[in-house]
Design an enzyme around this catalytic site. Sequence first.
Site, mmCIF file in Angstrom:
data_model
loop_
_atom_site.group_PDB
_atom_site.id
_atom_site.type_symbol
_atom_site.label_atom_id
_atom_site.label_comp_id
_atom_site.label_asym_id
_atom_site.label_seq_id
_atom_site.Cartn_x
_atom_site.Cartn_y
_atom_site.Cartn_z
ATOM 1 N N CYS A 75 0.834 -1.212 0.000
ATOM 2 C CA CYS A 75 0.000 0.000 0.000
ATOM 3 C C CYS A 75 0.870 1.264 0.000
ATOM 4 C CB CYS A 75 -0.907 -0.075 1.232
ATOM 5 S SG CYS A 75 -1.570 1.475 1.807
ATOM 6 N N CYS A 111 0.310 3.710 2.877
ATOM 7 C CA CYS A 111 0.835 3.139 4.128
ATOM 8 C C CYS A 111 2.321 3.458 4.259
ATOM 9 C CB CYS A 111 0.646 1.623 4.149
ATOM 10 S SG CYS A 111 -1.073 1.099 4.071
#
Length: 99
Positions: free
Chosen positions: A23, A26
């Site tokens: 991600c 993230c």
Amino acid sequence: MSNFNDIINSEKPVLVDFFATWCGPCQMLLPVLNQVKDSLQDRITIIKIDVDKNQELAQKQQVRGVPTMMLFQNGIQLWRQSGVLTKEEIIKIILEKTN
């Protein structure tokens, strides 16, 4: 799972970051959380939970997207939000919710 419950039952606020290695947002959040920890030092515990390795826990916490941050104190969820926030926004929320 019991370890997670032990951690969030702390009197010290616990910021939980549900993330995934694949991600992008993230990865952007990682240095921000390091700065939050540097600023708040011992006043907060920050833990990161990989949703791919902890699917049962992520499901139990109803994590639908990553990154999702949750703030716990004494086992109670005080706040939750998905997406990336700035260091200032995160610190402000922690201080507002835990004082």
